[in-house]
Enzyme design. Structure first.
Site, PDB file in Angstrom:
ATOM      1  N   ASP A   9      46.823  24.670  35.398  1.00  0.00           N
ATOM      2  CA  ASP A   9      45.873  25.683  34.915  1.00  0.00           C
ATOM      3  C   ASP A   9      46.546  27.059  34.852  1.00  0.00           C
ATOM      4  O   ASP A   9      46.436  27.783  33.857  1.00  0.00           O
ATOM      5  CB  ASP A   9      44.655  25.775  35.855  1.00  0.00           C
ATOM      6  N   PHE A  57      40.629  29.665  33.977  1.00  0.00           N
ATOM      7  CA  PHE A  57      40.760  30.540  35.148  1.00  0.00           C
ATOM      8  C   PHE A  57      39.711  30.210  36.202  1.00  0.00           C
ATOM      9  O   PHE A  57      39.928  30.415  37.404  1.00  0.00           O
ATOM     10  CB  PHE A  57      40.819  32.047  34.790  1.00  0.00           C
ATOM     11  N   ASN A  96      35.230  13.697  61.631  1.00  0.00           N
ATOM     12  CA  ASN A  96      36.439  14.181  60.992  1.00  0.00           C
ATOM     13  C   ASN A  96      36.713  13.400  59.713  1.00  0.00           C
ATOM     14  O   ASN A  96      37.021  13.982  58.663  1.00  0.00           O
ATOM     15  CB  ASN A  96      37.598  14.025  61.978  1.00  0.00           C
ATOM     16  N   HIS A 154      34.598  36.653  51.443  1.00  0.00           N
ATOM     17  CA  HIS A 154      35.634  37.401  52.146  1.00  0.00           C
ATOM     18  C   HIS A 154      36.081  36.705  53.432  1.00  0.00           C
ATOM     19  O   HIS A 154      37.277  36.530  53.637  1.00  0.00           O
ATOM     20  CB  HIS A 154      35.293  38.869  52.381  1.00  0.00           C
ATOM     21  N   SER A 212      48.372  40.705  72.412  1.00  0.00           N
ATOM     22  CA  SER A 212      47.925  41.564  71.303  1.00  0.00           C
ATOM     23  C   SER A 212      47.713  40.733  70.044  1.00  0.00           C
ATOM     24  O   SER A 212      46.882  41.075  69.196  1.00  0.00           O
ATOM     25  CB  SER A 212      48.929  42.688  71.056  1.00  0.00           C
ATOM     26  N   LYS A 237      50.221  42.485  64.044  1.00  0.00           N
ATOM     27  CA  LYS A 237      50.822  41.151  63.954  1.00  0.00           C
ATOM     28  C   LYS A 237      52.193  41.216  63.280  1.00  0.00           C
ATOM     29  O   LYS A 237      53.140  40.584  63.737  1.00  0.00           O
ATOM     30  CB  LYS A 237      49.885  40.202  63.185  1.00  0.00           C
ATOM     31  N   HIS A 268      47.469  41.722  43.324  1.00  0.00           N
ATOM     32  CA  HIS A 268      47.225  41.935  44.760  1.00  0.00           C
ATOM     33  C   HIS A 268      46.854  40.632  45.465  1.00  0.00           C
ATOM     34  O   HIS A 268      47.464  40.264  46.457  1.00  0.00           O
ATOM     35  CB  HIS A 268      46.118  42.972  44.976  1.00  0.00           C
ATOM     36  N   HIS A 327      47.180  37.548  44.611  1.00  0.00           N
ATOM     37  CA  HIS A 327      48.232  36.532  44.642  1.00  0.00           C
ATOM     38  C   HIS A 327      49.334  36.908  45.637  1.00  0.00           C
ATOM     39  O   HIS A 327      49.928  36.038  46.261  1.00  0.00           O
ATOM     40  CB  HIS A 327      48.821  36.285  43.257  1.00  0.00           C
TER      41      HIS A 327
HETATM   42  C1  HEM Z   1      51.180  28.693  41.355  1.00  0.00           C
HETATM   43  C2  HEM Z   1      51.219  29.652  40.521  1.00  0.00           C
HETATM   44  C3  HEM Z   1      50.049  30.494  40.089  1.00  0.00           C
HETATM   45  C4  HEM Z   1      49.927  31.061  38.853  1.00  0.00           C
HETATM   46  C5  HEM Z   1      50.925  30.977  37.713  1.00  0.00           C
HETATM   47  C6  HEM Z   1      48.666  31.758  38.840  1.00  0.00           C
HETATM   48  C7  HEM Z   1      48.177  32.486  37.756  1.00  0.00           C
HETATM   49  C8  HEM Z   1      46.933  33.041  37.671  1.00  0.00           C
HETATM   50  C9  HEM Z   1      46.408  33.730  36.533  1.00  0.00           C
HETATM   51  C10 HEM Z   1      47.189  33.974  35.237  1.00  0.00           C
HETATM   52  C11 HEM Z   1      45.131  34.089  36.823  1.00  0.00           C
HETATM   53  C12 HEM Z   1      44.092  34.752  35.939  1.00  0.00           C
HETATM   54  C13 HEM Z   1      44.414  36.041  35.374  1.00  0.00           C
HETATM   55  C14 HEM Z   1      43.264  36.476  34.528  1.00  0.00           C
HETATM   56  O1  HEM Z   1      42.264  36.946  35.106  1.00  0.00           O
HETATM   57  O2  HEM Z   1      43.337  36.351  33.292  1.00  0.00           O
HETATM   58  C15 HEM Z   1      44.845  33.641  38.149  1.00  0.00           C
HETATM   59  C16 HEM Z   1      43.626  33.812  38.780  1.00  0.00           C
HETATM   60  C17 HEM Z   1      43.357  33.385  40.066  1.00  0.00           C
HETATM   61  N1  HEM Z   1      44.238  32.748  40.920  1.00  0.00           N
HETATM   62 FE1  HEM Z   1      46.130  32.187  40.486  1.00  0.00          FE
HETATM   63  N2  HEM Z   1      48.047  31.608  40.042  1.00  0.00           N
HETATM   64  C18 HEM Z   1      48.853  30.837  40.853  1.00  0.00           C
HETATM   65  C19 HEM Z   1      48.600  30.472  42.164  1.00  0.00           C
HETATM   66  C20 HEM Z   1      47.425  30.724  42.852  1.00  0.00           C
HETATM   67  C21 HEM Z   1      47.165  30.369  44.233  1.00  0.00           C
HETATM   68  C22 HEM Z   1      48.149  29.648  45.139  1.00  0.00           C
HETATM   69  C23 HEM Z   1      45.918  30.785  44.521  1.00  0.00           C
HETATM   70  C24 HEM Z   1      45.119  30.664  45.798  1.00  0.00           C
HETATM   71  C25 HEM Z   1      45.487  30.089  46.904  1.00  0.00           C
HETATM   72  C26 HEM Z   1      45.370  31.393  43.334  1.00  0.00           C
HETATM   73  C27 HEM Z   1      44.095  31.919  43.234  1.00  0.00           C
HETATM   74  C28 HEM Z   1      43.570  32.508  42.103  1.00  0.00           C
HETATM   75  C29 HEM Z   1      42.212  33.007  41.999  1.00  0.00           C
HETATM   76  C30 HEM Z   1      41.127  32.944  43.073  1.00  0.00           C
HETATM   77  C31 HEM Z   1      42.067  33.541  40.715  1.00  0.00           C
HETATM   78  C32 HEM Z   1      40.833  34.211  40.142  1.00  0.00           C
HETATM   79  C33 HEM Z   1      40.114  33.292  39.212  1.00  0.00           C
HETATM   80  C34 HEM Z   1      38.988  34.027  38.576  1.00  0.00           C
HETATM   81  O3  HEM Z   1      39.206  35.078  37.960  1.00  0.00           O
HETATM   82  O4  HEM Z   1      37.848  33.530  38.705  1.00  0.00           O
HETATM   83  N3  HEM Z   1      46.315  31.340  42.341  1.00  0.00           N
HETATM   84  N4  HEM Z   1      45.956  32.996  38.649  1.00  0.00           N
HETATM   85 CU   LIG Z   2      37.268  40.812  50.516  1.00  0.00          CU
END
Ligand code: HEM
Ligand SMILES: [Cu+2]
Length: 659
Positions: free
Chosen positions: A74, A99, A138, A280, A311, A358, A415, A417
């Protein structure tokens, strides 16, 4: 009700059509393979019905890795789409779906299962216990997570994906603006998986409070146990909020209520508040166990007791309290008074204090340590500077007035990410390299591990660093394209190239698992890292009863002191007693299946059928109530034999592996 059969399968998009065929073929192939190699019996009796925390942990990890592939694809698709201006690889609707599924899957089906998997495997061993407090519960937690994940993942081929973002704000997520059934998948699948997570939280609170071995007081617990304990408390405090919010969402979407629609007397901001009251704390749910794993790994490879243990404990408790008091920082721009915004600005910034404590503790632990540069330690070292970038930009976002500029831009995406990838994914990788030998009896290859490390860390920075600048220049998040005049093109292209490097890093991990499973040395002893905590006092791979006789603890880093003071006495025959263990059970996996089926019917708003299927849930509960299985006993002779066998070869790996 309402849903036509011709909308059942998603049609019309060649990408999705290709994946439908791909998935169908993979499924058929897997089923045929299992049948051909006659593995059904093995899978059923060793894995699907198990209540052993170690096997459940490994299955969680497998789920997390598979989901990482899906969520990663994705992410790559989004980067492919925005690499050049006015691209038409994905259309607006498809981008919205991608997304949304990316965000949900990464948080709930990648980060959570990987962490809970490691918690499952490690925590009972670290506290010197034979299992978690409620082994059957579990297994139920696990199968509900699988059920929710499966339901959520099929949405893109059957019925249509949710498309209102991982936050699913109303009114967008309501029936009026999202009339299809896509968003029902969000409401129902997360409800099922969330119930599983809540049970995990309860289970681990009780496990840590009641199952610690003799002498292990709270302040002698390893840091991973501490953070998992606090995380479990946050789960118990916050997941019920999400449960309620999702139930109200289902009522609104399926039964025509108006909790979140203004026109019907409801309030859309109610959703935003409920969502982030869970959302959050959820961020801390994933980040705290990751912090704990790093603490244990850093002190192992710096070969010193963790600096500032007390601590550290105070900091995580402070973080857990503050985590409940900051949720409004996600919508500073949505009409709060200046007073409200100021309050949440200050609580948010306050989190930087315990977090800073930390970071300094980790640095001081390493100071003057004889650091061993293993792959696990590499991840821990990379964590510090990268996570600090995430933290500092978080303080920038916490300034409510400035947030009017940053809000909903790619600055925010960069931020979080920088928080989630260095703060959760790096530590998970560290944890996998670190505990892999205990889980499987061989180590992951260190050389391929370094490839994994460098590709992933460089790729990560190349992908997300440009997004800070794009965001400050006004590039908004969740936008499927932009015009060439914006000038975003070059940085977007760099970012897309970065995501390919990142993907190559992940591929290196998958290759490492494959390579090591085939070629790695099986003769590694029980303590290949010369480690400090009790899980390393067990055999490798761990016996199903964990400890032949439960260890007694007098100090922090118990195992380390046992080794130093020569207290690792060979077990004598009269120290061994019969061990009582719970039997396997089919009820948890059965519950996963019936929850999945009735959830699926509810998604399609076939409420009567869903109600009938839900009777299967009641049946499962009834069976469980009349289940008088008392478990089984492992006999003394058997224990003595296995224990003498592995103890002969114990610890011989030490010199070869930590150099
Ligand atoms: C592995 C490589 C990853 C890529 C290339 C990637 C890329 C992206 C991109 C391009 C977006 C959306 C930007 C937009 O708003 O148009 C996005 C959104 C997001 N990503 Fe990732 N991401 C990665 C990994 C992760 C990981 C590891 C997490 C969490 C553990 C994460 C959590 C999220 C979340 C919560 C959003 C917001 C979705 C939304 O707008 O509803 N991503 N990411
Ligand atoms: Cu928050």
């Amino acid at each position: 009700m309402g849903i036509k059969w011709d909308e059942f399968f998603v049609t019309g998009d060649p990408l999705i059509f290709a994946s439908q065929i791909g998935i169908a073929l993979t499924l058929v192939g897997a089923l045929a393979g299992i049948t051909y190699f006659k593995k059904w019996n093995y899978l059923w009796s060793e894995w699907f019905t198990t209540v052993d925390h170690k096997k459940i942990g490994i299955m969680y990890i497998l789920l997390g890795v598979v989901m990482f592939l899906r969520g990663g694809i994705d992410g790559l698709m989004m980067k492919g789409q925005t690499a050049v201006p006015e691209n038409d690889f994905l259309n607006a609707q498809h981008y919205n779906e991608v997304f949304t599924t990316h965000g949900v899957i990464m948080i709930l089906f990648v980060a959570m299962p990987l962490l809970i998997g490691l918690m499952n495997f490690v925590i009972p061993l670290q506290i010197g216990a034979r299992d978690v407090a409620f082994p059957q519960l579990n297994a139920l937690s696990f199968w509900l997570t699988v059920s929710g994940a499966a339901l959520f993942n099929i949405s893109f081929i059957i019925g249509g994906s949710p498309d209102a973002g991982w936050t699913s704000y109303f009114p967008l997520a309501g029936k009026e603006f999202s009339p299809g059934i896509g968003n029902n998948f969000y409401a129902v699948a997360l409800q099922i998986a969330g119930a599983g997570t809540l049970m995990t939280g309860i289970n681990f609170v009780v496990t840590v409070l009641k199952m610690r071995t003799k002498g292990m007081t709270l302040m002698k617990m390893p840091m991973f146990t501490w953070t998992s304990f606090i995380t479990s408390i946050i789960i118990v405090a916050s997941f019920p909020i999400f449960t309620v919010a999702l139930a109200l969402m289902t009522f609104d979407r399926t039964f025509g209520t108006h909790f979140f629609t203004i026109s019907g007397g409801g309030m859309d901001m109610l959703w935003a508040n409920l969502f982030w009251l869970w959302g959050h704390p959820e961020v801390y749910i994933v980040v705290l166990p990751a912090f704990g794993m790093l603490s244990d790994i850093i002190s192992t490879f710096a070969r010193k007791t963790l600096y500032g243990y007390k601590s550290m404990v105070i900091s995580i408790v402070m973080i857990s309290v503050l985590s409940m008091l900051v949720w409004v920082h996600h919508f500073f721009t949505m009409g709060n008074s200046a007073g409200v915004n100021s309050f949440f600005s200050i609580t948010t910034m306050a989190i930087a204090i315990p977090t800073g404590v930390k970071v300094f503790n980790w640095l001081f632990t390493m100071r003057k340590g004889r650091i061993k540069f293993t792959t696990a330690m590499f991840w821990a070292l990379a964590f510090v500077p990268n996570f600090v970038i995430g933290g500092v930009t978080g303080v920038m976002l916490a300034m409510a007035a400035a947030d009017y500029q940053y809000h909903n831009t790619l600055f925010l995406v960069a931020h979080f990410h920088y928080v989630l990838i260095p703060g959760v994914v790096f530590p998970i990788f560290a944890g996998l390299y670190f505990w892999w030998p205990k889980m499987f009896g061989y180590m992951l290859n260190e050389k391929i591990g370094k490839w994994h490390f460098w590709l992933f860390v460089v790729g990560f920075n190349v992908t997300f660093m440009p997004m800070f600048f794009l965001g400050l220049d006004g590039a908004v998040r969740r936008a499927y394209t932009y015009s060439a005049e914006t000038g975003f093109g070059p940085l977007m292209m760099i970012s897309a190239v970065g995501s390919v490097i990142l993907a190559a890093g992940f591929a290196a991990l998958v290759y490492n698992i494959y390579w090591s499973a085939r070629n790695a040395d099986r003769n590694i002893g029980n303590d290949p890292w010369d480690a400090r905590t009790l899980e390393w006092a067990t055999a490798t791979p761990v016996q199903h009863y964990n400890f032949a006789s439960l260890p007694e603890v007098t100090k922090l880093d118990a195992f380390w002191h046992m080794k130093k003071n020569d207290q690792l006495q060979p077990l004598t025959e009269d120290e061994i007693e019969e061990i009582h263990l719970p039997s396997n059970t089919w009820i948890p996996i059965y519950m996963g299946v019936v929850f999945g089926i009735s959830g699926f019917l509810l998604v399609f708003e076939w409420t009567i059928a869903a109600g009938i299927a839900a009777l299967g849930i009641l049946a499962g509960l009834a069976f469980r109530s009349f289940d008088y299985d008392e478990g089984f006993h492992v006999h003394k002779d058997e224990i003595f034999e296995t224990e003498s066998n592995w103890r002969k070869g114990a610890n011989k790996g030490v010199k070869n592996h930590v150099s």
